[in-house]
Scaffold this motif. Structure first.
Motif, PDB file in Angstrom:
ATOM      1  N   UNK A 129       0.844  -1.205   0.000  1.00  0.00           N
ATOM      2  CA  UNK A 129       0.000   0.000   0.000  1.00  0.00           C
ATOM      3  C   UNK A 129       0.878   1.253   0.000  1.00  0.00           C
ATOM      4  N   UNK A 130       1.722   1.369  -1.016  1.00  0.00           N
ATOM      5  CA  UNK A 130       2.657   2.503  -1.090  1.00  0.00           C
ATOM      6  C   UNK A 130       1.956   3.848  -0.948  1.00  0.00           C
ATOM      7  N   UNK A 131       0.786   3.993  -1.543  1.00  0.00           N
ATOM      8  CA  UNK A 131       0.089   5.283  -1.460  1.00  0.00           C
ATOM      9  C   UNK A 131      -0.305   5.606  -0.023  1.00  0.00           C
ATOM     10  N   UNK A 132      -0.733   4.602   0.736  1.00  0.00           N
ATOM     11  CA  UNK A 132      -1.079   4.838   2.146  1.00  0.00           C
ATOM     12  C   UNK A 132       0.180   5.121   2.963  1.00  0.00           C
ATOM     13  N   UNK A 133       1.233   4.372   2.691  1.00  0.00           N
ATOM     14  CA  UNK A 133       2.483   4.560   3.437  1.00  0.00           C
ATOM     15  C   UNK A 133       3.065   5.952   3.204  1.00  0.00           C
ATOM     16  N   UNK A 134       2.919   6.498   1.988  1.00  0.00           N
ATOM     17  CA  UNK A 134       3.411   7.851   1.706  1.00  0.00           C
ATOM     18  C   UNK A 134       2.691   8.894   2.551  1.00  0.00           C
ATOM     19  N   UNK A 135       1.481   8.548   3.009  1.00  0.00           N
ATOM     20  CA  UNK A 135       0.722   9.449   3.882  1.00  0.00           C
ATOM     21  C   UNK A 135       0.949   9.127   5.353  1.00  0.00           C
ATOM     22  N   UNK A 136       1.888   8.212   5.625  1.00  0.00           N
ATOM     23  CA  UNK A 136       2.198   7.853   7.012  1.00  0.00           C
ATOM     24  C   UNK A 136       1.267   6.813   7.600  1.00  0.00           C
TER      25      UNK A 136
END
Length: 189
Positions: A129-136
């Motif tokens: 979930x790279x997109x979620x991880x980029x948001x912390x």
């Protein structure tokens, strides 16, 4: 950030599949495509002695996805270089500009992690979930678990906290790919 991975606590996992559903929903995967899967394992025997049944049966559930291995066979088996391991955190990804949908990665992965998407004509898989991880945020599967049986983070920190077990009964030997997972087993040897 160093190599990332998942911690799986089988003792807490009830097999509810909330992680599997959250992953499927987050990635909008159609029927048959599962980036995260929950398997059920049973071991032991039941015997009848002097008219009384004695049992040593044990069961456990295991939630597993791509293990973002140190030695990913899917990457080694990809003829176009589409399947690759990201330098920054060791996440194994599919480059859809290069993927031709040959499925060699699926045949090479002992965990069956890469999934063919008929609509795209290409391989797909867990990207943590790279997109979620980029948001912390955490991967969707981790936050969906009602029993906190899954954790995500740097594998060195997860190993320091929970140990180094990365294979349990029912999984392929870890020596082939060195998966970046830590497991607290529920079935006792």
């Amino acid at each position: 950030m160093g190599q990332v991975g998942f911690y799986i606590n089988q003792a807490k996992c009830t097999g509810c599949k909330a992680c599997q559903i959250a992953c499927k929903d987050k990635n909008d995967n159609k029927v048959g495509i599962l980036f995260r899967r929950v398997y059920e394992f049973e071991e032991g025997i039941s015997t009848k002695v002097n008219g009384v049944f004695k049992t040593s049966l044990q069961s456990a559930s295991l939630s597993i996805s791509c293990n973002h291995c140190d030695n990913p066979k899917c990457v080694q088996g990809c003829p176009t270089g589409a399947m690759h391991k990201r330098e920054s955190d060791g996440v194994v990804l599919v480059d859809h500009e290069k993927c031709v949908g040959c499925k060699y990665c699926t045949w090479n992965c002992p965990y069956g992690a890469p999934q063919f998407n008929d609509d795209l004509g290409m391989m797909t898989k867990c990207d943590t979930c790279l997109d979620l991880r980029e948001k912390g945020e955490n991967p969707a599967c981790v936050d969906a678990c009602p029993f906190n049986a899954l954790e995500f983070g740097e594998i060195s920190e997860l190993r320091a906290a929970y140990g180094t077990i990365n294979e349990v009964s029912g999984l392929p030997s870890a020596k082939f790919t060195n998966p970046n997972i830590v497991i607290t087993p529920n079935i006792k040897e």
